[in-house]
Motif scaffolding. Structure first.
Motif, short mmCIF file in Angstrom:
data_model
loop_
_atom_site.label_atom_id
_atom_site.label_comp_id
_atom_site.label_asym_id
_atom_site.label_seq_id
_atom_site.Cartn_x
_atom_site.Cartn_y
_atom_site.Cartn_z
N ILE A 1 -34.11 -8.83 -18.14
CA ILE A 1 -33.38 -8.96 -19.40
C ILE A 1 -31.91 -9.06 -19.05
CG2 ILE A 1 -32.85 -7.90 -21.62
CD1 ILE A 1 -35.56 -6.43 -21.39
N ALA A 2 -31.28 -10.14 -19.47
CA ALA A 2 -29.89 -10.41 -19.10
C ALA A 2 -28.92 -9.45 -19.78
CB ALA A 2 -29.53 -11.85 -19.49
N ALA A 3 -27.76 -9.27 -19.17
CA ALA A 3 -26.70 -8.47 -19.77
C ALA A 3 -26.16 -9.23 -20.98
CB ALA A 3 -25.59 -8.25 -18.76
N LYS A 4 -25.69 -8.49 -21.97
CA LYS A 4 -25.10 -9.14 -23.13
C LYS A 4 -24.17 -8.19 -23.86
CE LYS A 4 -28.85 -8.39 -26.47
NZ LYS A 4 -29.74 -9.08 -27.38
N THR A 5 -23.39 -8.76 -24.75
CA THR A 5 -22.46 -7.99 -25.57
C THR A 5 -23.10 -7.79 -26.94
OG1 THR A 5 -20.61 -9.00 -24.40
CG2 THR A 5 -20.11 -7.93 -26.48
N VAL A 6 -23.06 -6.56 -27.45
CA VAL A 6 -23.68 -6.24 -28.73
C VAL A 6 -22.69 -5.52 -29.64
CG1 VAL A 6 -26.03 -6.11 -27.81
CG2 VAL A 6 -24.62 -4.07 -27.85
N VAL A 7 -22.97 -5.56 -30.93
CA VAL A 7 -22.16 -4.85 -31.91
C VAL A 7 -22.86 -3.53 -32.22
CG1 VAL A 7 -21.25 -4.88 -34.26
CG2 VAL A 7 -21.26 -6.97 -32.90
N LYS A 8 -22.09 -2.45 -32.24
CA LYS A 8 -22.62 -1.14 -32.61
C LYS A 8 -21.92 -0.66 -33.88
CE LYS A 8 -24.02 0.41 -28.07
NZ LYS A 8 -24.06 1.54 -27.14
#
Length: 89
Positions: free
Chosen positions: A71-78
């Motif tokens: 599973i690739a790294a990614k940027t997420v909103v929290k």
């Protein structure tokens, strides 16, 4: 509640047309989205805080086959609920 319900609520509470309420809602969403895309956090006192976080790459499993996958790294909103919202649940 969905977007159209929220537009009706804004329109009814403030005595403005649904078109104007939609413009305001769209502007708020674009403002929050733009700030998050720039890496900034958005704090709405009494409601909560939106932040951007990086999620590291990791190993996962395909639930159907059990095969290990990357599973690739990614940027997420929290989102962290503020005091005014956290007591509702």
């Amino acid at each position: 509640m969905n977007k159209s319900d929220l537009i009706k609520k804004i329109s009814g509470d403030n005595g403005v047309s649904k078109a104007d309420a939609e413009k305001v809602l769209r502007s708020v969403i674009e403002g929050i989205s733009g700030a998050l895309k720039n890496g900034d956090s958005v704090t709405l006192v009494g409601f909560g805080t939106f932040t951007v976080a990086k999620r590291a790459a990791r190993k996962g499993r395909n639930p159907q086959t059990g095969q290990e996958i990357d599973i690739a790294a990614k940027t997420v909103v929290k989102f962290k609920a503020g005091k005014g919202l956290s007591g509702l649940a």
